[in-house]
Write a protein that holds these residues in place. Sequence first.
Motif, PDB file in Angstrom:
ATOM      1  N   ILE A   1      -1.377   7.704  -9.905  1.00 39.04           N
ATOM      2  CA  ILE A   1      -0.582   6.942  -8.945  1.00 39.04           C
ATOM      3  C   ILE A   1      -0.291   7.768  -7.694  1.00 39.04           C
ATOM      4  O   ILE A   1      -0.362   7.272  -6.569  1.00 39.04           O
ATOM      5  CB  ILE A   1       0.731   6.468  -9.605  1.00 39.04           C
ATOM      6  CG1 ILE A   1       0.411   5.452 -10.723  1.00 39.04           C
ATOM      7  CG2 ILE A   1       1.660   5.830  -8.572  1.00 39.04           C
ATOM      8  CD1 ILE A   1       1.619   5.053 -11.517  1.00 39.04           C
ATOM      9  N   ASP A   2       0.032   9.045  -7.883  1.00 38.32           N
ATOM     10  CA  ASP A   2       0.383   9.900  -6.755  1.00 38.32           C
ATOM     11  C   ASP A   2      -0.628  11.036  -6.634  1.00 38.32           C
ATOM     12  O   ASP A   2      -0.631  11.978  -7.435  1.00 38.32           O
ATOM     13  CB  ASP A   2       1.793  10.487  -6.961  1.00 38.32           C
ATOM     14  CG  ASP A   2       2.311  11.200  -5.727  1.00 38.32           C
ATOM     15  OD1 ASP A   2       1.526  11.415  -4.794  1.00 38.32           O
ATOM     16  OD2 ASP A   2       3.506  11.537  -5.701  1.00 38.32           O
TER      17      ASP A   2
ATOM     18  N   ARG B   1       0.797  -1.223   0.000  1.00 37.03           N
ATOM     19  CA  ARG B   1       0.000   0.000   0.000  1.00 37.03           C
ATOM     20  C   ARG B   1       0.830   1.274   0.000  1.00 37.03           C
ATOM     21  O   ARG B   1       0.384   2.304  -0.502  1.00 37.03           O
ATOM     22  CB  ARG B   1      -0.924   0.009   1.218  1.00 37.03           C
ATOM     23  CG  ARG B   1      -2.026  -1.026   1.152  1.00 37.03           C
ATOM     24  CD  ARG B   1      -3.167  -0.631   2.064  1.00 37.03           C
ATOM     25  NE  ARG B   1      -4.263  -1.576   2.017  1.00 37.03           N
ATOM     26  CZ  ARG B   1      -5.421  -1.404   2.632  1.00 37.03           C
ATOM     27  NH1 ARG B   1      -5.614  -0.301   3.355  1.00 37.03           N
ATOM     28  NH2 ARG B   1      -6.372  -2.292   2.548  1.00 37.03           N
TER      29      ARG B   1
ATOM     30  N   ARG C   1       3.196   1.515  -4.639  1.00 36.82           N
ATOM     31  CA  ARG C   1       2.503   2.522  -5.441  1.00 36.82           C
ATOM     32  C   ARG C   1       3.449   3.636  -5.876  1.00 36.82           C
ATOM     33  O   ARG C   1       3.441   4.059  -7.039  1.00 36.82           O
ATOM     34  CB  ARG C   1       1.338   3.092  -4.646  1.00 36.82           C
ATOM     35  CG  ARG C   1       0.505   4.086  -5.420  1.00 36.82           C
ATOM     36  CD  ARG C   1      -0.833   4.313  -4.770  1.00 36.82           C
ATOM     37  NE  ARG C   1      -1.677   5.193  -5.555  1.00 36.82           N
ATOM     38  CZ  ARG C   1      -2.984   5.268  -5.421  1.00 36.82           C
ATOM     39  NH1 ARG C   1      -3.590   4.490  -4.547  1.00 36.82           N
ATOM     40  NH2 ARG C   1      -3.694   6.103  -6.152  1.00 36.82           N
ATOM     41  N   ASN C   2       4.269   4.116  -4.959  1.00 42.45           N
ATOM     42  CA  ASN C   2       5.222   5.168  -5.321  1.00 42.45           C
ATOM     43  C   ASN C   2       6.366   4.634  -6.166  1.00 42.45           C
ATOM     44  O   ASN C   2       6.931   5.365  -6.991  1.00 42.45           O
ATOM     45  CB  ASN C   2       5.778   5.827  -4.058  1.00 42.45           C
ATOM     46  CG  ASN C   2       4.744   6.691  -3.358  1.00 42.45           C
ATOM     47  OD1 ASN C   2       3.961   7.364  -3.997  1.00 42.45           O
ATOM     48  ND2 ASN C   2       4.730   6.645  -2.046  1.00 42.45           N
TER      49      ASN C   2
END
Length: 508
Positions: free
Chosen positions: A500-501, A422, A426-427
């Motif tokens: 994504i961010d 999580r 993602r980053n």
Amino acid sequence: MARFIARRLGLALGTLFILSFLMYGLLEFALDPLQDLRENPAPNRAELIANRVRLLNLDVPWYQRYFLWLGHFVQGDFGIAWRTMQPVSQLIRGAIATSVQLVLAATIISILLGVTIGLVSALRQYTTFDYVITFVSFLLYSLPIFWVAVLLKQFLAIGANDYLQNPTINWPLVVTLSLISALFWTGALGGRRDKKIKVFLGALIVTFAVLVLTLATGWVENPTIGVVGVGVLSIAFAFGVTAIFAGLNNKRALYSALTTALLGTIIWWPLQWLWAYWEMSWPWMFGLLAVSLAVAALIGLLFGGPDRQISIRGAMIVALFTGVLIFADRVLQTWVPYNNAPQIRGRPLATIGAATPGLSADFWMRQLDMATHLMLPTLALVMISFATYVRYQRGAMLEVLNQDYIRTARSKGLSERVVIVRHALRNALMPLASIVPVDFITLIGGAVITETIFGWAGMGRMFLTSLGGQEVDPVMFYIMLTGGLAMIANLVADFLYAVIDPRIRVNA
């Protein structure tokens, strides 16, 4: 948002105009459409030259010809390949479909494998597994594609086709593959010595048993999945997806994934009946897939749980996997008639072309024929692209794992799974968001060597053929297409960054 898109599109169109103008000018100096006629000893050579000059407007300055060509291009008239007098619109229709067919499969497989193994390699930093993956990725990245393609044709097509004529159990190969599998899973899962020993022995025994059963039961000669295989694999996948994204202690997410897997297995029977009496096509298949994903989303929504999105996401992923299994099982049911067809003659693994000429086949056999032709060029592209994605993902993951917020998440008592999936993953995917779209477009326009070796009439091969034939219009369409798609890919990458961010916004 609208202002941002308009500004980016305006900049892209301006860049594309300058690019096309410069390339048209360079082609004027690089190509000579009259070269063959100047060397022609025919007595009417002057008349032939005059006719071609009129046909191609060569008596007009090149910059005027460019604007004439541009005017036709924006109206949808892409010109002609003057040697065959075939319109470019007809010439590129099949070429684009062929390149997309090849590149799409290679890109999806490369991303899935590269991201997964790059992630595991980062988590096992400075271990033997990490060193081996690093060595293999650099080795694959440095291999020339033409050499890899030739080796694949020799060993995975010619050699495999010879083996299929009289399949026997190759014990040294079975033992070697079993050891490689055991070592891979031991390094990937890591842990203490007792855990490693258990993983090594388990992977060794399972791999050895699967390979022996596959060869001893004749599965190689008549490969099928069947309803049992679909059920077992779907349930196992449901457990795996839940363990990664939700944790097995999230019972609602687990139940939604298992329910989806069981429902998909049950649907196997009515689908066999439907496909037996109904002529299938790709629009129908995508329609069935959309319905299955909607049902899976409903299952996840009904089960709910602390986070409904996790249940919905897991159920939809399982539905997609089960759907692919059922589709693959139906395609493999045509293996025996396909293998016995007079055009195949018991040698199903193709080495050249995108389809078997003269093959009389229904929808399902055409998919099998396409798969046998796709296998080698896709594998060649995957071996090179996979290495790139492994290196990018490993580096991005290591950078993220050293950030302060990862240490904060661990200090708050979050499980390692939550921290990795999580927060870190993602980053770590952000660099790939800018690489994957551009790589995909590059492969569509640039898989020249692979298409040439395997005899695929794609965009890269069309570009080389047109360039060698001194044909400006097909070359300019290729430049406009690849240039335009590259700019769209950069725009898509910007939006993927925002997805994504959440900290990234369009106005920023």
